[in-house]
Motif scaffolding. Structure first.
Motif, short mmCIF file in Angstrom:
data_model
loop_
_atom_site.label_atom_id
_atom_site.label_comp_id
_atom_site.label_asym_id
_atom_site.label_seq_id
_atom_site.Cartn_x
_atom_site.Cartn_y
_atom_site.Cartn_z
N HIS A 355 15.25 -25.59 -58.68
CA HIS A 355 14.67 -24.54 -59.37
C HIS A 355 15.62 -24.07 -60.51
O HIS A 355 15.74 -24.04 -61.57
CB HIS A 355 14.07 -23.88 -59.18
N HIS A 356 16.67 -23.48 -60.03
CA HIS A 356 17.89 -23.29 -60.63
C HIS A 356 18.94 -23.93 -61.66
O HIS A 356 19.32 -23.82 -62.87
CB HIS A 356 18.64 -22.17 -59.45
N ASP A 357 18.34 -25.39 -61.09
CA ASP A 357 19.65 -26.75 -61.25
C ASP A 357 18.62 -27.24 -62.13
O ASP A 357 18.81 -27.28 -63.55
CB ASP A 357 19.93 -27.45 -60.02
N VAL A 358 17.52 -27.56 -62.18
CA VAL A 358 16.62 -27.81 -62.98
C VAL A 358 16.67 -27.02 -64.49
O VAL A 358 16.46 -26.89 -66.12
CB VAL A 358 15.47 -28.55 -63.16
N PHE A 359 16.17 -26.10 -64.58
CA PHE A 359 16.26 -24.54 -65.85
C PHE A 359 17.83 -25.02 -66.26
O PHE A 359 17.59 -24.72 -67.24
CB PHE A 359 16.55 -23.47 -65.23
N LEU A 360 19.06 -24.41 -65.31
CA LEU A 360 20.52 -25.18 -66.37
C LEU A 360 20.58 -26.21 -66.81
O LEU A 360 20.80 -26.51 -68.18
CB LEU A 360 21.48 -24.74 -65.60
N TYR A 361 19.37 -27.62 -66.32
CA TYR A 361 20.06 -28.45 -67.26
C TYR A 361 18.78 -28.78 -68.02
O TYR A 361 18.77 -29.66 -69.21
CB TYR A 361 19.24 -29.74 -66.03
N GLY A 362 17.73 -27.98 -67.93
CA GLY A 362 16.57 -27.69 -69.10
C GLY A 362 17.07 -27.42 -70.08
O GLY A 362 17.15 -27.75 -72.07
N LEU A 363 18.57 -26.11 -69.85
CA LEU A 363 18.53 -25.93 -71.42
C LEU A 363 20.22 -26.95 -71.86
O LEU A 363 20.19 -26.33 -73.49
CB LEU A 363 19.32 -24.24 -70.90
N PHE A 379 11.50 -35.36 -69.84
CA PHE A 379 12.13 -34.63 -68.90
C PHE A 379 12.96 -35.58 -67.82
O PHE A 379 14.37 -35.13 -67.68
CB PHE A 379 11.70 -33.28 -68.10
N GLY A 380 11.87 -36.54 -66.56
CA GLY A 380 12.50 -36.93 -65.63
C GLY A 380 13.38 -38.03 -66.25
O GLY A 380 14.01 -38.71 -65.34
N ALA A 381 13.32 -38.37 -67.26
CA ALA A 381 13.78 -39.79 -67.15
C ALA A 381 15.22 -39.11 -68.03
O ALA A 381 15.85 -40.39 -67.39
CB ALA A 381 13.47 -40.28 -68.40
N VAL A 387 21.35 -37.17 -62.75
CA VAL A 387 21.62 -35.61 -62.20
C VAL A 387 21.33 -36.46 -60.61
O VAL A 387 22.30 -36.37 -60.23
CB VAL A 387 21.22 -34.83 -62.84
N ASN A 388 20.11 -36.99 -60.62
CA ASN A 388 20.03 -36.77 -59.32
C ASN A 388 19.24 -38.99 -59.78
O ASN A 388 17.51 -37.89 -59.85
CB ASN A 388 19.20 -36.06 -58.27
N ALA A 389 18.90 -39.01 -59.23
CA ALA A 389 17.88 -40.74 -59.91
C ALA A 389 17.14 -40.68 -58.38
O ALA A 389 16.16 -41.81 -58.73
CB ALA A 389 19.11 -42.46 -59.37
N TYR A 390 17.11 -40.07 -57.02
CA TYR A 390 15.90 -39.58 -56.48
C TYR A 390 14.42 -39.33 -57.36
O TYR A 390 13.63 -39.41 -56.82
CB TYR A 390 15.92 -39.29 -54.93
N TYR A 391 14.68 -38.49 -58.58
CA TYR A 391 13.41 -37.87 -58.78
C TYR A 391 13.83 -38.36 -60.35
O TYR A 391 13.84 -37.31 -61.42
CB TYR A 391 14.45 -35.96 -59.05
N PRO A 392 13.21 -38.99 -60.32
CA PRO A 392 12.68 -39.42 -61.66
C PRO A 392 11.24 -39.02 -63.11
O PRO A 392 11.88 -39.09 -63.99
CB PRO A 392 12.24 -41.28 -61.85
N ASN A 393 11.16 -38.72 -62.21
CA ASN A 393 9.63 -37.85 -62.60
C ASN A 393 10.04 -35.90 -62.20
O ASN A 393 8.73 -35.22 -62.52
CB ASN A 393 7.98 -38.14 -62.20
#
Length: 507
Positions: A355-363, A379-381, A387-393
């Motif tokens: 949650h922390h990492d994706v929040f900063l990445y969204g900003l 967002f996942g694309a 960041v992480n190829a295992y989480y494309p969605n």
């Protein structure tokens, strides 16, 4: 001009005997042949005809149908690029009915300010295609934005009186009870070793959904399964339960305060609230629990007098202890939710780190693409390759941040403006001191719906499911209740404008 209206041309075939004879012979013959050679399409055609007839005779029935369907995600048909839910068929028929009625009797659209905000939100979503690597995702999500606005508008227009509003809330309570009982049954089945999943639907629906009990959470190297009822995600179920809990609490307090002849309803709402709380514990959802606390806190803040009653604390405390014991017996201690909440800002919790990492990445994405964003649903694309190829969605896990990152400043501010309107209208109506004295039931309903909207908003600060149908049904009910409170009541709770307006007839 009236000579060219559709009804002027079509109705004579049904009312003039000579012309009707053609249909009298051909329609039964066609239906008989269809039923003989294609039974399933004939059944589907009859269902469509019955649903169209219902919406034609009673246009407000669309609200009740949407309330029944809003707790569902598992019953769907996947077309590869788009997931069709049952309520989409209801949308199509309701719009057709409204279009035919408008052609016969044109009248101005209601809630034009709200529709303008939705149009701005949709426009920003379409413009986000400029930086989107996956254009199909943008178009699909923009279409769902249209459906969200349509849902809210249909509900606002379908609730024309306090009687309609009360009926809608009664249906909501009934539909919620079914979802809650199924959620509890999921956990019971897991403990007893029998299958309670809806896996047989998987061959028709979206393969990315969980058709059985939801994905587990890991705590202290132990896996705990989380119920999801008819949704695919325990967090979405918890958001639905948070909104339901706030609304039920407000009605429970009101009916307990004026319980003359309504003790059965008081007991039912007390049971529904406790079962909903138990099911919320079984979801292990932090966002859902925070939403429930915020929604119920809003209700109690607006009904502060109840806090001075010893009976409230006795009944509430006893119910909470009972729910905690039942949850523990079923393998989910309420302390697990407390543990999850305390680990929210801890680096040792994997979910909190994500949650922390994706929040900063969204900003970061908003700073890089401030005007049009990276594209709705994209967002996942960006997150996967960067960041992480295992989480494309991957998503941002925060609804406001999602719309700022994916549709830029225009889309983000349009989204916040809609949320502001949905919150402000009930709050403004509740500020009228005469409402509680003159229309106490409507006041209690407004308190509950405002609490439900707050619950949804708070839960979505830590997750993102704003395009689920129940969010906009609840929002539409809140706006409809506020509109009723703003206008003087007429016979049967209808507003003065509605009494003066000619009623639609189906004949």
């Amino acid at each position: 001009m009236s000579a060219y209206r559709w009804a002027t041309l079509v109705v004579p075939w049904f009312r003039e005997e000579r012309r009707f004879r053609i249909l009298e012979w051909t329609v039964p013959l066609f239906l008989a042949v269809l039923a003989l050679f294609a039974p399933l399409p004939s059944i589907a055609l009859l269902v469509l005809a019955a649903l169209f007839a219902l919406l034609w005779r009673k246009p407000g029935a669309v609200v009740l149908i949407l309330i029944v369907l809003m707790g569902n995600a598992k019953i769907n048909i996947y077309a590869g690029f788009f997931t069709f839910f049952p309520e989409y068929l209801v949308f199509a028929l309701a719009v057709l009915v409204l279009a035919l009625r408008w052609a016969e009797e044109p009248r101005p659209l209601g809630e034009r300010g709200l529709l303008a905000l939705f149009a701005a939100w949709i426009l920003a979503g379409v413009l986000s295609v400029l930086n989107a690597p996956m254009i199909g995702q943008v178009l699909a999500k923009a279409a769902v934005l249209v459906l969200a606005g349509l849902t809210c508008w249909l509900v606002v227009g379908g609730v024309r009186s306090e009687r309609d509003l009360g009926r809608a809330l009664a249906w909501w309570e009934g539909a919620a009870l079914i979802s809650i009982l199924y959620g509890i049954l999921q956990m019971t089945g897991l403990l007893m070793g029998f299958d309670t999943s809806l896996g047989f639907l998987q061959k028709y629906g979206n393969p990315d959904m969980y058709y059985s009990i939801g994905a587990p959470a890991e705590l202290s190297f132990t896996w705990f399964f989380r119920v999801n009822a008819f949704f695919s995600d325990p967090n979405i179920l918890a958001g639905y339960l948070a909104a339901t809990g706030a609304m039920t609490l407000a009605l429970w307090l009101y009916h307990a305060r004026c319980a003359g002849g309504r003790r059965g309803q008081v007991r039912f709402e007390a049971l529904l609230f406790c079962l909903g709380l138990l099911c919320t514990f079984l979801t292990l959802s932090r966002s859902g629990l925070l939403g429930l606390l915020a929604g119920c806190g809003t209700v109690l803040a607006l009904e502060a007098g109840v806090l001075r009653r010893g009976r409230f604390w006795l009944v509430g405390g006893s119910g909470l202890v009972l729910v905690g014991l039942l949850s523990s017996v079923m393998g989910i201690s309420p302390l697990l939710l407390v543990q999850r909440l305390t680990e929210t800002f801890s680096g040792s919790d994997g979910s909190a780190r994500v949650h922390h990492d994706v929040f900063l990445y969204g900003l970061n994405l908003l700073a890089r693409y401030p005007l049009t964003g990276v594209g709705l649903g994209n967002f996942g694309a960006f997150y996967g390759p960067e960041v992480n190829a295992y989480y494309p969605n991957m998503m941002s896990h925060s609804a406001p941040l999602s719309y700022f990152a994916e549709s830029g400043l225009l889309g983000g501010f349009a989204f916040l403006a809609i949320l502001g309107v949905v919150l402000w209208r009930p709050w403004r109506a509740l500020r009228d001191p005469s409402l509680r004295r003159q229309r106490p039931e409507l006041h209690a309903i407004l308190v509950g719906l405002l609490g439900a909207v707050v619950a949804i908003d708070v839960a979505n600060l830590f997750y993102d499911y704003y395009l689920r149908t129940f969010v906009w049904v609840v929002s539409g009910l809140a706006l409809a209740a506020a509109r009723l409170a703003e206008r003087p009541a007429g016979p049967d709770g209808a507003t003065a404008d509605e009494v003066a307006a000619p009623a639609h007839r189906g004949d």
